[in-house]
Design a protein around this motif. Structure first.
Motif, PDB file in Angstrom:
ATOM      1  N   SER A 436       0.834  -1.192   0.000  1.00 14.73           N
ATOM      2  CA  SER A 436       0.000   0.000   0.000  1.00 14.73           C
ATOM      3  C   SER A 436       0.876   1.252   0.000  1.00 14.73           C
ATOM      4  N   PRO A 437       0.318   2.416  -0.306  1.00 16.22           N
ATOM      5  CA  PRO A 437       1.107   3.661  -0.293  1.00 16.22           C
ATOM      6  C   PRO A 437       1.595   4.007   1.120  1.00 16.22           C
ATOM      7  N   CYS A 438       2.631   4.824   1.185  1.00  9.31           N
ATOM      8  CA  CYS A 438       3.119   5.346   2.471  1.00  9.31           C
ATOM      9  C   CYS A 438       2.323   6.607   2.785  1.00  9.31           C
ATOM     10  N   TYR A 439       1.106   6.415   3.262  1.00  5.80           N
ATOM     11  CA  TYR A 439       0.137   7.502   3.383  1.00  5.80           C
ATOM     12  C   TYR A 439       0.616   8.671   4.246  1.00  5.80           C
ATOM     13  N   THR A 440       1.432   8.390   5.251  1.00  8.01           N
ATOM     14  CA  THR A 440       1.765   9.419   6.244  1.00  8.01           C
ATOM     15  C   THR A 440       3.182   9.955   6.143  1.00  8.01           C
TER      16      THR A 440
END
Length: 452
Positions: A436-440
């Protein structure tokens, strides 16, 4: 140690004579994020809520986190991914690669929130934290009220679900957390310190002894062999007999179960005496340049950890190995220890030593699956006795340079600045095709909210 009745004073003398140190009385809490990796993924992808989700280990090898829905299918921790193919087709299990950057950042956020509830904090693992509570304060009449406040705030600020256990000792707090997770009637918070003894006895009499913190599979089997099957049975067993049979660690554990605190809160982690950085490659590696890239990258990471605890090391080890499960391949593994000319934490010196060692053990014609480095002979940088002779990587100039390097890599992502060129292909990198994306932590991955 304390005052009280004559029996109490006698008891303290006995405890001290058995090499067990008592901890001042207080209340402990253990906060644990439920299904941490899966919960982090769900916090940013609501489509995963109530779905069957597993998070896979390095190179997407096996299940290291499972949603409750997957656990209900009987999938065990560590089950290889290839063995789940039939279940995936039958039940639509969603698999994700491990996103350690996201999980680490979410863990930091949870720990920051918990420090608002108590200044006495021991981060036990990425998803667990002990709190030391001398008093609850005016906001929370009971520990259960405080526990619910912790759950509410963490969920509101991070969307992560947690359970909270309270106990007079760390072992009881850990056990209380287990009860809070497994028994819905506690609504995520269990306070064993305030529980009536009859109710507590009833609970402990149905919990398997292997659930006690510190009782592993081998010890659990030995306890079963002598007729100790439940937590209550272990708690009520003679400590003298347990010490003679299993040693002082088991005696200390039983005192903890009896509400006598022997394990202090470790608010400051002890510096590690050995630092290891290694990975299995995403694909087999044959050439020395690619191995050199991986070893240099691992050493850079290990050196950063070394500096973060204000330490230096005297020697490094390098190891490489082929895949022992590929019987069709020639097998080879080797390691080498390289003493440093002087103790240091300078990435330049450590990488140079690691590449020197790698060249000595590398052999052509092999398909390498894994490499790694180990830092040994670790000492405190502040206590190290320097030499009158010229030393490399221990002076003020080196310290300033490494400080700037660490700051840049922490701000702009690891390996933004490095002492060794790493190619753009990185064929040795972990295989994480469904991450998943590195959202933070990555601007390009920050979710975008659209207003209408």
């Amino acid at each position: 140690m304390g005052s009280g009745s004559g029996n109490s004073s006698t008891f303290y003398r006995v405890i001290m004579s058995t090499d067990i140190t008592l901890v001042s009385r207080q209340l402990f809490a253990l906060v644990d994020v439920n299904n941490f990796y899966v919960s982090c993924e769900r916090a940013f992808n609501p489509h995963l809520i109530n779905r069957l989700v597993v998070v896979l280990s390095n190179n997407d090898g096996c299940a290291v986190a499972r949603s409750n829905e997957v656990k209900a299918l009987g999938v065990k921790m560590g089950t290889p991914w290839f063995q789940l193919k039939d279940l995936v087709r039958q039940h639509g299990i969603i698999a994700l690669s491990s996103n350690y950057t996201l999980y680490g950042d979410m863990s930091d956020r949870v720990m920051t929130i918990l420090r608002d509830f108590s200044p006495c904090v021991e981060v036990y693992s990425i998803d667990e934290c002990f709190l030391g509570l001398q008093q609850l304060g005016k906001l929370w009449p009971t520990a259960t009220d405080m526990g619910q406040a912790i759950r509410s705030r963490i969920h509101q600020w991070t969307s992560l679900p947690v359970c909270v256990g309270f106990g007079a000792t760390k072992t009881l707090a850990k056990l209380a957390n287990h009860i809070a997770k497994k028994r819905p009637e506690f609504n995520g918070v269990c306070d064993l310190a305030a529980m009536p003894s009859s109710q507590m006895d009833a609970l402990l009499s149905v919990i398997e002894v292997g659930e006690v913190w510190g009782v592993g599979r081998r010890i659990s089997q030995q306890l079963h062999a002598v007729g100790i099957h439940t937590v209550k049975a272990l708690r009520d067993t003679s400590t003298a007999w347990l010490r003679a049979r299993f040693g002082v660690v088991m005696e200390r554990l039983v005192y903890e179960l009896q509400g006598i605190s022997c394990l202090a809160l470790e608010e400051v982690s002890a510096p590690r005496k050995q630092i290891i950085s290694s990975r299995s490659f995403g694909q087999l590696i044959y050439s020395l340049p690619e191995l050199s890239e991986s070893v240099a990258s691992y050493m850079s990471s290990a050196a950063e950890k070394l500096r973060s605890q204000n330490s230096i090391c005297h020697a490094i080890q390098v190891f490489i190995q082929t895949n022992p499960f590929r019987e069709q391949d020639k097998q080879y593994s080797n390691c080498i220890t390289v003493p440093l000319p002087n103790a240091s934490s300078d990435t330049r010196l450590l990488v140079r030593a690691a590449l020197f060692g790698l060249k000595r053990i590398y052999r052509k014609g092999y398909a390498y699956k894994k490499a790694g480095v180990i830092l040994t002979g670790i000492d405190s940088a502040t206590l190290y006795q320097g030499s009158l002779l010229t030393q490399y990587g221990v002076d003020e100039k080196s310290a300033r340079l490494m400080s700037v390097l660490d700051q840049l890599n922490q701000k702009y992502a690891r390996n933004t600045v490095s002492v060794f060129y790493v190619g753009s292909q990185k064929t040795w990198s972990m295989r994480r095709k469904i991450m998943s994306p590195c959202y933070t932590t990555k601007w390009s991955d920050v979710p975008i909210a659209h207003a209408f």
